[in-house]
Motif scaffolding. Structure first.
Motif, PDB file in Angstrom:
ATOM      1  N   VAL A 184       0.837  -1.235  -0.020  1.00 44.64           N
ATOM      2  CA  VAL A 184       0.058  -0.118  -0.011  1.00 44.64           C
ATOM      3  C   VAL A 184       0.983   1.316  -0.047  1.00 44.64           C
ATOM      4  O   VAL A 184       0.802   2.089  -0.647  1.00 44.64           O
ATOM      5  CB  VAL A 184      -1.245   0.090   1.261  1.00 44.64           C
ATOM      6  N   GLU A 185       1.867   1.160   0.857  1.00 40.05           N
ATOM      7  CA  GLU A 185       2.705   2.318   0.823  1.00 40.05           C
ATOM      8  C   GLU A 185       3.391   2.629  -0.525  1.00 40.05           C
ATOM      9  O   GLU A 185       3.502   3.773  -1.081  1.00 40.05           O
ATOM     10  CB  GLU A 185       3.805   2.119   2.040  1.00 40.05           C
ATOM     11  N   GLN A 186       3.823   1.471  -1.079  1.00 36.41           N
ATOM     12  CA  GLN A 186       4.449   1.478  -2.399  1.00 36.41           C
ATOM     13  C   GLN A 186       3.708   2.132  -3.405  1.00 36.41           C
ATOM     14  O   GLN A 186       3.989   2.677  -4.185  1.00 36.41           O
ATOM     15  CB  GLN A 186       4.944   0.066  -2.807  1.00 36.41           C
ATOM     16  N   VAL A 187       2.388   1.611  -3.444  1.00 32.99           N
ATOM     17  CA  VAL A 187       1.506   2.220  -4.353  1.00 32.99           C
ATOM     18  C   VAL A 187       1.315   3.799  -4.215  1.00 32.99           C
ATOM     19  O   VAL A 187       1.181   4.449  -5.207  1.00 32.99           O
ATOM     20  CB  VAL A 187       0.006   1.487  -4.155  1.00 32.99           C
ATOM     21  N   ASN A 188       1.102   4.097  -2.882  1.00 29.45           N
ATOM     22  CA  ASN A 188       1.083   5.663  -2.796  1.00 29.45           C
ATOM     23  C   ASN A 188       2.289   6.346  -3.409  1.00 29.45           C
ATOM     24  O   ASN A 188       2.063   7.541  -3.922  1.00 29.45           O
ATOM     25  CB  ASN A 188       0.743   5.869  -1.114  1.00 29.45           C
ATOM     26  N   LEU A 189       3.479   5.872  -2.968  1.00 30.37           N
ATOM     27  CA  LEU A 189       4.566   6.617  -3.589  1.00 30.37           C
ATOM     28  C   LEU A 189       4.871   6.627  -4.853  1.00 30.37           C
ATOM     29  O   LEU A 189       5.193   7.641  -5.456  1.00 30.37           O
ATOM     30  CB  LEU A 189       6.096   5.675  -2.676  1.00 30.37           C
ATOM     31  N   LEU A 190       4.461   5.505  -5.399  1.00 31.66           N
ATOM     32  CA  LEU A 190       4.312   5.499  -6.971  1.00 31.66           C
ATOM     33  C   LEU A 190       3.407   6.184  -7.693  1.00 31.66           C
ATOM     34  O   LEU A 190       3.778   6.937  -8.553  1.00 31.66           O
ATOM     35  CB  LEU A 190       4.399   3.820  -7.406  1.00 31.66           C
ATOM     36  N   SER A 191       2.382   6.345  -7.093  1.00 30.81           N
ATOM     37  CA  SER A 191       1.190   7.107  -7.501  1.00 30.81           C
ATOM     38  C   SER A 191       1.846   8.550  -7.306  1.00 30.81           C
ATOM     39  O   SER A 191       1.683   9.483  -8.419  1.00 30.81           O
ATOM     40  CB  SER A 191      -0.050   6.874  -6.858  1.00 30.81           C
ATOM     41  N   ASP A 192       2.356   9.114  -6.337  1.00 34.70           N
ATOM     42  CA  ASP A 192       2.649  10.321  -6.153  1.00 34.70           C
ATOM     43  C   ASP A 192       3.779  10.907  -7.322  1.00 34.70           C
ATOM     44  O   ASP A 192       4.004  11.740  -8.051  1.00 34.70           O
ATOM     45  CB  ASP A 192       3.331  10.599  -4.827  1.00 34.70           C
ATOM     46  N   GLU A 193       4.760   9.771  -7.712  1.00 36.76           N
ATOM     47  CA  GLU A 193       5.836  10.134  -8.667  1.00 36.76           C
ATOM     48  C   GLU A 193       5.153  10.212  -9.863  1.00 36.76           C
ATOM     49  O   GLU A 193       5.631  10.876 -10.639  1.00 36.76           O
ATOM     50  CB  GLU A 193       7.129   8.833  -8.402  1.00 36.76           C
ATOM     51  N   LEU A 194       4.167   9.315 -10.145  1.00 34.58           N
ATOM     52  CA  LEU A 194       3.824   9.276 -11.699  1.00 34.58           C
ATOM     53  C   LEU A 194       2.946  10.505 -11.674  1.00 34.58           C
ATOM     54  O   LEU A 194       2.984  11.212 -12.851  1.00 34.58           O
ATOM     55  CB  LEU A 194       2.596   8.064 -11.613  1.00 34.58           C
ATOM     56  N   ALA A 195       2.333  11.056 -10.586  1.00 35.93           N
ATOM     57  CA  ALA A 195       1.863  12.497 -10.665  1.00 35.93           C
ATOM     58  C   ALA A 195       2.778  13.669 -11.396  1.00 35.93           C
ATOM     59  O   ALA A 195       2.167  14.459 -12.027  1.00 35.93           O
ATOM     60  CB  ALA A 195       1.049  12.855  -9.665  1.00 35.93           C
ATOM     61  N   ARG A 196       3.647  13.335 -10.673  1.00 30.30           N
ATOM     62  CA  ARG A 196       4.824  14.462 -11.048  1.00 30.30           C
ATOM     63  C   ARG A 196       5.503  14.128 -12.312  1.00 30.30           C
ATOM     64  O   ARG A 196       5.763  15.149 -13.234  1.00 30.30           O
ATOM     65  CB  ARG A 196       6.067  14.275 -10.077  1.00 30.30           C
ATOM     66  N   VAL A 197       5.414  13.064 -12.916  1.00 28.54           N
ATOM     67  CA  VAL A 197       5.938  12.726 -14.307  1.00 28.54           C
ATOM     68  C   VAL A 197       4.769  13.458 -15.320  1.00 28.54           C
ATOM     69  O   VAL A 197       5.369  13.651 -16.157  1.00 28.54           O
ATOM     70  CB  VAL A 197       6.011  11.127 -14.260  1.00 28.54           C
ATOM     71  N   ASN A 198       3.649  13.247 -14.813  1.00 26.93           N
ATOM     72  CA  ASN A 198       2.637  13.568 -15.684  1.00 26.93           C
ATOM     73  C   ASN A 198       2.762  15.177 -16.016  1.00 26.93           C
ATOM     74  O   ASN A 198       2.711  15.781 -17.034  1.00 26.93           O
ATOM     75  CB  ASN A 198       1.224  13.262 -15.138  1.00 26.93           C
ATOM     76  N   LEU A 199       3.128  15.929 -14.865  1.00 25.48           N
ATOM     77  CA  LEU A 199       3.193  17.210 -14.901  1.00 25.48           C
ATOM     78  C   LEU A 199       4.291  17.740 -15.742  1.00 25.48           C
ATOM     79  O   LEU A 199       4.392  18.644 -16.503  1.00 25.48           O
ATOM     80  CB  LEU A 199       3.627  17.917 -13.602  1.00 25.48           C
ATOM     81  N   ARG A 200       5.513  17.024 -15.645  1.00 23.30           N
ATOM     82  CA  ARG A 200       6.776  17.276 -16.670  1.00 23.30           C
ATOM     83  C   ARG A 200       6.485  16.802 -17.950  1.00 23.30           C
ATOM     84  O   ARG A 200       6.753  17.722 -19.069  1.00 23.30           O
ATOM     85  CB  ARG A 200       7.727  16.392 -15.960  1.00 23.30           C
ATOM     86  N   LEU A 201       5.710  15.666 -18.081  1.00 18.59           N
ATOM     87  CA  LEU A 201       5.253  15.113 -19.760  1.00 18.59           C
ATOM     88  C   LEU A 201       4.436  16.446 -20.303  1.00 18.59           C
ATOM     89  O   LEU A 201       4.787  16.511 -21.525  1.00 18.59           O
ATOM     90  CB  LEU A 201       4.486  13.940 -19.551  1.00 18.59           C
TER      91      LEU A 201
END
Length: 445
Positions: free
Chosen positions: A168-185
C-alpha cells in the motif's frame, strides 16, 4: 554548388552523430529496467527558392525529425495485466504455503492420535499411575500443539499484513511520482529525448503499480496518463498531477480491506489482492481450528463430569479452552482422570467412563476433522500452484512479445553503429570534396 555540398554534408554529419548517440544510448541501457529502444526519425531538409516543384526532392540535406520510442501500448497493457495477475497468484500462494507450514509442522494431528492412543492404553490398567501420567502428558502435548499452531498462524498473518501494508505504501509513493511525471510530460516537447525518457519512467511506474494492484489506464493526447483501480469504471488513482491515497484497514479476524480517499475498493489483481485472499483463508483456518479445539475440550470435559476419579470424587474438567490459542490442561494429576462411572467407588477398575472419554474423541471425529483441515489447505496450495504456473506462462509470453518489439537488440545496434559511422565518414568526405572544389575554382586563372 560547393556551398550546397557543404550544407548537405554538414546536415548529414550532424544527423549521423545524433543517430550514433541514440544507438550508443540503446546499447548502454540494454539491461536497464523499463528502457524502450529508441530510433532516429530522419527527414529531408527543405530548401527555399529555386524552380523545382514543391513535391519533388530538394536535395538540400537531412535532419533529425524525431527521436522515436519503439513502444507498443497494447503489448505494454498486456504485460501489466498478466503481471498483475501473476503478482496476485504469487502473493496468495506464498500466504497459503505459510498457513500450510504453520499447521503441519506443529504435529497437531499426531498429538490428537497420541492422546487417543494413551486413553486406549490406560484401559489395560486404569489404576496404573504411569499410564495415567502418560495420558496427562499426551493431553498436555495435544493442547500445546494447538497453542503453537494458533501462534504460528497468527505470525503468518502478521507477516502477510506487513507485506500488504508495504505494498500500500509503495502504491502511494509510486502514484505520487507518476503524478509528478505527468506534470513534466505536459511541459515537454514532443518527439524529444527528454520526452522519451519521461515516457520510459511513466511506463515503468505503471508496471510497478500494477504489480501491487490491478489498474486501468488512459493515455491522454499530451502523453500524460489517468489511472483507475480495477477496470475503467473504478475510482481514480492518478489524474494529471494529482494522486489519491490508498489505505488499508485490518479487521478483528485478521482480514484486511482497502479504500481510496474514503471509497471502499476490493482489488482483484496485484499482490494486494493475493494478500487479502490468503488472509481470508487464514481467518477461516483459525476459526476452524478454534472450533475443533473447543469441541474437543467440551466433549472430553462432558465425559469427565459423568464419571469419578481414582479417589471416587466426581470428575472435573480436563481442559480449559475458548479456542486453539488458550486451550490448556485444567489439572496435572493423573489420578483425577475419571475412568470409572458414577457410584463405582474409589480405586475402581471399571472402565465404563474411560470408554466414554474415548468415545468423546472418536465420536466427535476430532482426528478426522483435523486431517480434513490439513487436506483442505494442502489441496488448496496444490491447486493454487497449478494456477500460478499457468498464469506465469501467460505472463512470460506477454513479456517476451513486448521485449521482441521494444527491447534493445545488440546485434541490430551493432549494425547501426557501423551504418551511422560510415554515414558520418561519408559526410566528412563530401565536405572534403567541397573544399577541394572551392580550392580548384579559386585557383582558376
Amino acid at each position: 554548388m560547393a556551398n550546397d555540398l557543404l550544407s548537405i554534408a554538414k546536415s548529414g554529419a550532424r544527423s549521423s552523430r545524433l543517430a550514433l548517440d541514440v544507438t550508443a544510448q540503446n546499447i548502454a541501457n540494454a539491461a536497464t529496467e523499463g528502457y524502450v529502444r529508441r530510433s532516429v526519425g530522419l527527414a529531408e531538409v527543405a530548401s527555399t527558392g529555386g524552380i523545382a516543384p514543391f513535391t519533388q526532392l530538394n536535395l538540400s540535406g537531412v535532419r533529425v525529425d524525431s527521436i522515436i520510442r519503439n513502444a507498443d501500448a497494447f503489448r505494454q497493457s498486456e504485460v501489466r495485466r498478466t503481471g498483475s495477475d501473476l503478482a496476485r497468484a504469487d502473493a496468495e500462494l506464498a500466504g497459503l504455503q505459510n498457513i500450510e507450514t504453520a499447521i503441519e509442522q506443529t504435529g497437531i494431528y499426531d498429538s490428537i492420535v497420541g492422546f487417543e492412543a494413551a486413553l486406549q492404553q490406560l484401559a489395560a490398567d486404569p489404576v496404573d499411575p504411569s499410564l495415567r501420567a502418560a495420558t496427562i502428558e499426551a493431553a498436555r502435548s495435544m493442547a500445546g500443539n494447538f497453542n503453537v499452531a494458533d501462534a504460528n498462524l497468527a505470525a503468518a498473518g502478521d507477516g502477510m499484513r506487513f507485506e500488504a501494508a508495504g505494498a500500500v505504501e509503495q502504491v502511494n509513493l509510486l502514484s505520487d511520482e507518476l503524478a509528478r511525471v505527468n506534470l513534466r510530460l505536459a511541459r515537454t516537447a514532443d518527439n524529444s529525448g527528454d520526452q522519451a525518457a519521461l515516457l520510459d519512467q511513466r511506463d515503468l511506474l505503471l508496471q510497478q503499480i500494477s504489480d501491487s494492484v490491478g489498474i486501468s489506464t488512459k493515455i491522454n493526447a499530451d502523453n500524460t496518463v489517468d489511472v483507475r483501480l480495477g477496470d475503467s469504471s473504478g475510482p481514480v488513482l492518478v489524474t494529471g498531477g494529482t494522486a489519491a491515497s490508498l489505505t488499508m484497514t485490518s479487521a478483528a479476524d485478521g482480514t484486511v480491506s482497502f479504500d481510496l480517499d474514503g471509497t471502499a475498493v476490493a482489488p482483484s489483481a496485484g499482490s494486494l489482492a493475493g494478500h487479502a485472499q490468503a488472509l481470508d483463508m487464514l481467518a477461516q483456518m483459525r476459526g476452524d481450528l478454534d472450533t475443533l479445539a473447543t469441541d474437543m475440550a467440551d466433549a472430553v470435559n462432558a465425559a469427565q463430569g459423568a464419571g469419578i476419579d481414582l479417589a471416587g470424587a466426581s470428575g472435573t474438567n480436563l481442559f480449559t479452552a475458548t479456542g486453539a490459542g488458550d486451550i490448556a490442561l485444567a489439572f496435572e494429576d493423573g489420578a483425577l482422570i475419571a475412568t470409572a462411572p458414577a457410584g463405582a467407588g474409589a480405586g475402581s477398575r471399571d472402565t465404563t467412563n474411560l470408554s466414554a472419554l474415548q468415545a468423546a474423541m472418536t465420536g466427535g471425529n476430532i482426528a478426522g476433522r483435523m486431517d480434513g483441515l490439513l487436506f483442505d489447505i494442502s489441496s488448496t496450495v496444490a491447486g493454487r500452484q497449478t494456477m500460478r504456473d499457468t498464469i506465469a506462462t501467460i505472463a512470460d509470453q506477454a513479456s517476451t512479445a513486448l521485449a521482441a518489439q521494444s527491447a534493445v537488440d545488440l546485434d541490430e545496434e551493432a549494425v547501426n553503429l557501423v551504418r551511422f559511422q560510415q554515414a558520418f565518414q561519408a559526410s566528412g568526405r563530401v565536405m572534403q570534396v567541397a573544399s577541394e572544389l572551392f580550392d580548384t575554382i579559386l585557383g582558376i586563372r
